[in-house]
Design an enzyme around this catalytic site. Structure first.
Site, mmCIF file in Angstrom:
data_model
loop_
_atom_site.group_PDB
_atom_site.id
_atom_site.type_symbol
_atom_site.label_atom_id
_atom_site.label_comp_id
_atom_site.label_asym_id
_atom_site.label_seq_id
_atom_site.Cartn_x
_atom_site.Cartn_y
_atom_site.Cartn_z
ATOM 1 N N LYS A 156 0.876 -1.176 0.044
ATOM 2 C CA LYS A 156 0.098 -0.143 -0.003
ATOM 3 C C LYS A 156 0.951 1.324 0.070
ATOM 4 C CE LYS A 156 -3.965 0.190 0.415
ATOM 5 N NZ LYS A 156 -5.192 0.365 -0.716
ATOM 6 N N ALA A 180 -8.323 4.465 8.773
ATOM 7 C CA ALA A 180 -7.716 3.653 9.892
ATOM 8 C C ALA A 180 -9.032 2.715 10.407
ATOM 9 C CB ALA A 180 -7.285 4.542 11.023
#
EC number: 1.1.1.170
Length: 350
Positions: A156, A180
């Site tokens: 990522k 998150a």
């Protein structure tokens, strides 16, 4: 809404976050054409939390690493903005992450540049800065770790770097969002994992002291942030401020790590009278032993790993002041409401 936004192409639109992206674009941008590109079709049956009509969504099935597949979707959708949220789940082989997160993203960027797409919004991850140590009120100035903790976040981060490098104010503008701890209706990883662990009698065990604050983020809020980014990156008055930038996206209300898990377990009837608490050093040691035995003797994926122990036990919360200021982002669904929505969805049994 920005007048420039006429059409959006959602890469990975059939997935957990992808369906919420469709929903939020449908709600907030009713005149925008929505196209989905994915390896799997849109589900035939949707939760009540989705109000869009799947038959009204243009769909392309394809391989993100295929120039032709991506070109066909871009050309036929006539998209102003690409929202790239496609990514494999945690716990898969490294080569899958490399193919989708790195090779797929680079191919998408290359084709988007050739076909003169105006902008791309990339779904990154808050985990790209995690190195196993506490993350306390981290902002976007925090660096990548020298050694990443896992293949998912390593790739990522590599994809995020490629997206940032591709930003060109005279050609393709790009922006990266770092959500998150995503949870909410439609989740096929976090909630099913919690349910499976409870059925195995593991809900009574607690790794760490549960004094570590953690950012859980409701999936609808994450999707909202993507809509805002797509609008802002086309708006002449705001695009220069967000092009080439990264933004943490959270619920802005960190809570103790085990709160979400125990709420899910309670809903399922698993209410433990006591907890067996494993201190961090003990849990970490067990993680190393489990990983070694599983990989070298049992030849299967371990149930507990050092990485998972560090994720569970570390403080991990982020500062979203930048997203508030430049994107105009604010979490519309608070943590308690988001958990209630999730529990309600679980009871739909879809």
């Amino acid at each position: 809404m920005s007048e420039s936004l006429q059409s959006v192409l959602i890469i990975g639109g059939s997935g957990f976050l992808g369906l919420h992206l469709i929903e939020q674009f449908y709600r907030h941008c009713p005149n925008v054409a929505i196209t989905v590109f994915d390896v799997r079709p849109l589900p035939e049956k949707l939760s009540k939390y989705f109000t869009f009509d799947p038959s009204k969504i243009q769909f392309f099935k394809g391989d993100l690493t295929s120039d032709k597949d991506v070109s066909d979707a871009i050309n036929q959708s006539k998209c102003d903005v690409i929202v790239h949220s496609a990514s494999p789940m945690h716990g898969l082989p490294q080569e899958i992450y490399e193919k989708v997160n790195v090779q797929g993203t680079k191919n998408l960027l290359s084709v988007a540049q050739k076909l003169h797409v105006k902008a791309l919004v990339y779904t990154s991850s808050a985990g790209v800065i995690f190195n196993g140590q506490d993350v306390i009120n981290a902002d976007e100035t925090w660096p990548y770790p020298e050694v990443h903790m896992d293949g998912y976040n390593e790739t990522k981060a590599a994809a995020e770097e490629a997206v940032m490098k591709a930003n060109d104010n005279d050609q393709l503008r790009t922006v990266c969002l770092r959500p998150a701890g995503i949870f909410g209706p439609g989740d096929r990883q976090l909630v099913p994992g919690l349910r499976a662990s409870a059925k195995l009698g593991q809900s009574k065990y607690q790794l760490g002291d549960n004094n570590n604050l953690f950012d859980w983020t409701y999936v609808g809020n994450v999707a909202d942030a993507h809509v805002l980014a797509a609008q802002k990156i086309l708006d002449k008055s705001t695009r220069d401020d967000i092009s080439g930038q990264t933004f943490f996206i959270t619920n802005d209300s960190p809570t103790y790590f085990w709160t979400l898990a125990r709420t899910v377990w309670k809903n399922d009837g698993y209410i433990d009278k006591y907890y067996i608490k494993l201190p961090y050093p003990v849990a970490l040691t067990l993680g190393y032993i489990s990983e070694f035995v599983a990989k070298n003797i049992l030849k299967k994926e371990p149930g507990i790993t050092p990485f998972r122990v560090k994720v569970v036990c570390a403080i991990r919360y982020h500062n979203i002041a930048k997203a508030k200021k430049l994107l105009g982002y604010k979490p519309e669904v608070d943590l308690e409401t988001g958990i209630n929505y999730t529990l309600d969805w679980m009871n739909e049994d879809l």
